[in-house]
Scaffold this motif. Sequence first.
Motif, PDB file in Angstrom:
ATOM      1  N   GLU A   1      42.515 -16.474 -14.790  1.00  0.00           N
ATOM      2  CA  GLU A   1      41.785 -17.601 -15.361  1.00  0.00           C
ATOM      3  C   GLU A   1      40.863 -18.234 -14.334  1.00  0.00           C
ATOM      4  O   GLU A   1      39.764 -18.692 -14.649  1.00  0.00           O
ATOM      5  CB  GLU A   1      42.771 -18.651 -15.898  1.00  0.00           C
ATOM      6  CG  GLU A   1      43.562 -18.191 -17.121  1.00  0.00           C
ATOM      7  CD  GLU A   1      44.590 -19.206 -17.551  1.00  0.00           C
ATOM      8  OE1 GLU A   1      44.690 -20.280 -16.891  1.00  0.00           O
ATOM      9  OE2 GLU A   1      45.315 -18.950 -18.528  1.00  0.00           O
ATOM     10  N   ILE A   2      41.320 -18.254 -13.087  1.00  0.00           N
ATOM     11  CA  ILE A   2      40.519 -18.831 -12.000  1.00  0.00           C
ATOM     12  C   ILE A   2      39.454 -17.850 -11.542  1.00  0.00           C
ATOM     13  O   ILE A   2      38.300 -18.220 -11.300  1.00  0.00           O
ATOM     14  CB  ILE A   2      41.444 -19.214 -10.818  1.00  0.00           C
ATOM     15  CG1 ILE A   2      42.461 -20.265 -11.259  1.00  0.00           C
ATOM     16  CG2 ILE A   2      40.620 -19.704  -9.622  1.00  0.00           C
ATOM     17  CD1 ILE A   2      43.593 -20.460 -10.267  1.00  0.00           C
ATOM     18  N   SER A   3      39.843 -16.588 -11.412  1.00  0.00           N
ATOM     19  CA  SER A   3      38.957 -15.541 -10.889  1.00  0.00           C
ATOM     20  C   SER A   3      38.957 -14.354 -11.852  1.00  0.00           C
ATOM     21  O   SER A   3      39.765 -13.437 -11.713  1.00  0.00           O
ATOM     22  CB  SER A   3      39.435 -15.104  -9.498  1.00  0.00           C
ATOM     23  OG  SER A   3      38.592 -14.121  -8.955  1.00  0.00           O
TER      24      SER A   3
ATOM     25  N   THR B   1      37.657 -13.367   0.175  1.00  0.00           N
ATOM     26  CA  THR B   1      36.804 -14.492   0.543  1.00  0.00           C
ATOM     27  C   THR B   1      36.540 -15.311  -0.711  1.00  0.00           C
ATOM     28  O   THR B   1      36.820 -14.865  -1.837  1.00  0.00           O
ATOM     29  CB  THR B   1      35.493 -14.009   1.187  1.00  0.00           C
ATOM     30  OG1 THR B   1      34.795 -15.124   1.736  1.00  0.00           O
ATOM     31  CG2 THR B   1      34.605 -13.299   0.166  1.00  0.00           C
ATOM     32  N   ILE B   2      36.002 -16.512  -0.548  1.00  0.00           N
ATOM     33  CA  ILE B   2      35.940 -17.462  -1.657  1.00  0.00           C
ATOM     34  C   ILE B   2      35.013 -17.019  -2.777  1.00  0.00           C
ATOM     35  O   ILE B   2      35.210 -17.379  -3.933  1.00  0.00           O
ATOM     36  CB  ILE B   2      35.558 -18.864  -1.136  1.00  0.00           C
ATOM     37  CG1 ILE B   2      35.804 -19.917  -2.216  1.00  0.00           C
ATOM     38  CG2 ILE B   2      34.127 -18.876  -0.631  1.00  0.00           C
ATOM     39  CD1 ILE B   2      35.714 -21.331  -1.720  1.00  0.00           C
ATOM     40  N   GLY B   3      34.006 -16.218  -2.479  1.00  0.00           N
ATOM     41  CA  GLY B   3      33.129 -15.716  -3.535  1.00  0.00           C
ATOM     42  C   GLY B   3      32.449 -16.834  -4.309  1.00  0.00           C
ATOM     43  O   GLY B   3      31.836 -17.725  -3.729  1.00  0.00           O
ATOM     44  N   ASP B   4      32.615 -16.808  -5.639  1.00  0.00           N
ATOM     45  CA  ASP B   4      31.965 -17.798  -6.511  1.00  0.00           C
ATOM     46  C   ASP B   4      32.848 -19.001  -6.820  1.00  0.00           C
ATOM     47  O   ASP B   4      32.456 -19.872  -7.601  1.00  0.00           O
ATOM     48  CB  ASP B   4      31.578 -17.139  -7.848  1.00  0.00           C
ATOM     49  CG  ASP B   4      30.614 -15.982  -7.661  1.00  0.00           C
ATOM     50  OD1 ASP B   4      29.731 -16.102  -6.794  1.00  0.00           O
ATOM     51  OD2 ASP B   4      30.752 -14.971  -8.356  1.00  0.00           O
ATOM     52  N   LEU B   5      34.037 -19.053  -6.262  1.00  0.00           N
ATOM     53  CA  LEU B   5      34.946 -20.146  -6.597  1.00  0.00           C
ATOM     54  C   LEU B   5      34.478 -21.464  -5.995  1.00  0.00           C
ATOM     55  O   LEU B   5      33.968 -21.509  -4.875  1.00  0.00           O
ATOM     56  CB  LEU B   5      36.360 -19.845  -6.092  1.00  0.00           C
ATOM     57  CG  LEU B   5      37.057 -18.571  -6.594  1.00  0.00           C
ATOM     58  CD1 LEU B   5      38.513 -18.591  -6.164  1.00  0.00           C
ATOM     59  CD2 LEU B   5      36.940 -18.430  -8.098  1.00  0.00           C
ATOM     60  N   ASP B   6      34.704 -22.560  -6.736  1.00  0.00           N
ATOM     61  CA  ASP B   6      34.443 -23.872  -6.168  1.00  0.00           C
ATOM     62  C   ASP B   6      35.716 -24.365  -5.466  1.00  0.00           C
ATOM     63  O   ASP B   6      36.748 -23.681  -5.472  1.00  0.00           O
ATOM     64  CB  ASP B   6      33.970 -24.866  -7.233  1.00  0.00           C
ATOM     65  CG  ASP B   6      34.966 -25.046  -8.380  1.00  0.00           C
ATOM     66  OD1 ASP B   6      36.198 -24.945  -8.136  1.00  0.00           O
ATOM     67  OD2 ASP B   6      34.531 -25.298  -9.519  1.00  0.00           O
ATOM     68  N   GLU B   7      35.647 -25.536  -4.859  1.00  0.00           N
ATOM     69  CA  GLU B   7      36.779 -26.027  -4.059  1.00  0.00           C
ATOM     70  C   GLU B   7      38.035 -26.216  -4.897  1.00  0.00           C
ATOM     71  O   GLU B   7      39.142 -25.924  -4.446  1.00  0.00           O
ATOM     72  CB  GLU B   7      36.397 -27.340  -3.368  1.00  0.00           C
ATOM     73  CG  GLU B   7      35.353 -27.175  -2.274  1.00  0.00           C
ATOM     74  CD  GLU B   7      35.074 -28.473  -1.554  1.00  0.00           C
ATOM     75  OE1 GLU B   7      35.757 -29.481  -1.854  1.00  0.00           O
ATOM     76  OE2 GLU B   7      34.174 -28.502  -0.695  1.00  0.00           O
ATOM     77  N   GLU B   8      37.885 -26.714  -6.125  1.00  0.00           N
ATOM     78  CA  GLU B   8      39.045 -26.934  -6.980  1.00  0.00           C
ATOM     79  C   GLU B   8      39.696 -25.612  -7.360  1.00  0.00           C
ATOM     80  O   GLU B   8      40.930 -25.478  -7.342  1.00  0.00           O
ATOM     81  CB  GLU B   8      38.630 -27.697  -8.239  1.00  0.00           C
ATOM     82  CG  GLU B   8      39.772 -27.949  -9.218  1.00  0.00           C
ATOM     83  CD  GLU B   8      40.916 -28.750  -8.611  1.00  0.00           C
ATOM     84  OE1 GLU B   8      42.074 -28.535  -9.042  1.00  0.00           O
ATOM     85  OE2 GLU B   8      40.675 -29.564  -7.694  1.00  0.00           O
ATOM     86  N   GLN B   9      38.890 -24.615  -7.699  1.00  0.00           N
ATOM     87  CA  GLN B   9      39.433 -23.298  -8.036  1.00  0.00           C
ATOM     88  C   GLN B   9      40.122 -22.667  -6.831  1.00  0.00           C
ATOM     89  O   GLN B   9      41.168 -22.018  -6.975  1.00  0.00           O
ATOM     90  CB  GLN B   9      38.317 -22.389  -8.545  1.00  0.00           C
ATOM     91  CG  GLN B   9      37.768 -22.780  -9.906  1.00  0.00           C
ATOM     92  CD  GLN B   9      36.526 -21.985 -10.261  1.00  0.00           C
ATOM     93  OE1 GLN B   9      35.647 -21.782  -9.427  1.00  0.00           O
ATOM     94  NE2 GLN B   9      36.441 -21.538 -11.505  1.00  0.00           N
ATOM     95  N   GLU B  10      39.536 -22.857  -5.651  1.00  0.00           N
ATOM     96  CA  GLU B  10      40.168 -22.329  -4.444  1.00  0.00           C
ATOM     97  C   GLU B  10      41.539 -22.964  -4.243  1.00  0.00           C
ATOM     98  O   GLU B  10      42.522 -22.273  -3.948  1.00  0.00           O
ATOM     99  CB  GLU B  10      39.292 -22.584  -3.222  1.00  0.00           C
ATOM    100  CG  GLU B  10      39.916 -22.060  -1.934  1.00  0.00           C
ATOM    101  CD  GLU B  10      39.127 -22.432  -0.687  1.00  0.00           C
ATOM    102  OE1 GLU B  10      39.457 -21.904   0.386  1.00  0.00           O
ATOM    103  OE2 GLU B  10      38.205 -23.251  -0.795  1.00  0.00           O
ATOM    104  N   ARG B  11      41.622 -24.289  -4.421  1.00  0.00           N
ATOM    105  CA  ARG B  11      42.914 -24.980  -4.265  1.00  0.00           C
ATOM    106  C   ARG B  11      43.931 -24.456  -5.277  1.00  0.00           C
ATOM    107  O   ARG B  11      45.098 -24.241  -4.935  1.00  0.00           O
ATOM    108  CB  ARG B  11      42.727 -26.491  -4.424  1.00  0.00           C
ATOM    109  CG  ARG B  11      42.175 -27.189  -3.194  1.00  0.00           C
ATOM    110  CD  ARG B  11      42.362 -28.691  -3.292  1.00  0.00           C
ATOM    111  NE  ARG B  11      41.538 -29.251  -4.372  1.00  0.00           N
ATOM    112  CZ  ARG B  11      40.291 -29.680  -4.207  1.00  0.00           C
ATOM    113  NH1 ARG B  11      39.717 -29.611  -3.018  1.00  0.00           N
ATOM    114  NH2 ARG B  11      39.625 -30.192  -5.220  1.00  0.00           N
ATOM    115  N   GLU B  12      43.494 -24.248  -6.518  1.00  0.00           N
ATOM    116  CA  GLU B  12      44.412 -23.755  -7.545  1.00  0.00           C
ATOM    117  C   GLU B  12      44.923 -22.356  -7.196  1.00  0.00           C
ATOM    118  O   GLU B  12      46.115 -22.068  -7.345  1.00  0.00           O
ATOM    119  CB  GLU B  12      43.696 -23.729  -8.901  1.00  0.00           C
ATOM    120  CG  GLU B  12      43.407 -25.108  -9.474  1.00  0.00           C
ATOM    121  CD  GLU B  12      42.634 -25.014 -10.777  1.00  0.00           C
ATOM    122  OE1 GLU B  12      42.552 -23.915 -11.352  1.00  0.00           O
ATOM    123  OE2 GLU B  12      42.115 -26.056 -11.223  1.00  0.00           O
ATOM    124  N   GLY B  13      44.020 -21.497  -6.740  1.00  0.00           N
ATOM    125  CA  GLY B  13      44.426 -20.149  -6.374  1.00  0.00           C
ATOM    126  C   GLY B  13      45.397 -20.137  -5.214  1.00  0.00           C
ATOM    127  O   GLY B  13      46.413 -19.416  -5.238  1.00  0.00           O
TER     128      GLY B  13
END
Length: 234
Positions: A41-43, A157-169
Amino acid sequence: MGKGPPGIDPTVPNAARIYDYLLGGKENFAADREAARRLLEISPNLREGSRANRRFLIRAVRFMVANGIRQFLDIGTGLPTQENVHEVALKVAPESRIAYVDNDPQINAHLDLTRPIGLLLVAVLHFIVDDEEAERIVRTLRDRLAPGSHLAISHATIGDLDEEQEREGRAIYARSSTRGAIFRSHERVLRFFDGFELVEPGLVWLDDWRPEEGVPRIPRFPGLGGYAGVGILR
């Protein structure tokens, strides 16, 4: 899989089993599948990225065999799946020796450290969240290798994720048996190759590392990215 073997808690997600599920394997539990679904869902590109990572491993091993490497040390092996290191290497060079090392005290490496080795750190360093510790581990391994040894690394690497998505992952992996994950920058991943000479095309996206002619490229969907590279110890 249903009930886990002794010493394994099937209610706690495991990175290797999540990876197995994303590759279409059956060696996973409900908790792993649920964690994978939340990560997707995140990625949304996670399945494609997992397949690209596997294909990089295969290409890297073939490259090493072509360069004369006949010993392989695969660290963070995870679960067996299609086209493992020994299958790829032995198909071309039957005299090759392969040691798989994971979190298992019964696995012992039987390799000649005076001769070049193909060291594989594929999709493992992003589970060591402390930069200094991760770099120390790679340095320690490098210092045991003979000149001519090859090092293959792939890293999220973080790719297209924003900070919130990174935290969730990262939070999902923090609740798994690995207890964390980190998505490092190109510069940070490049540091792991200190002392090695990167071969062309350098440290690039997973499916950009020496793609094979005639093999369809995996579509690049939004989500996490992944770097890959191979270096030679001179």
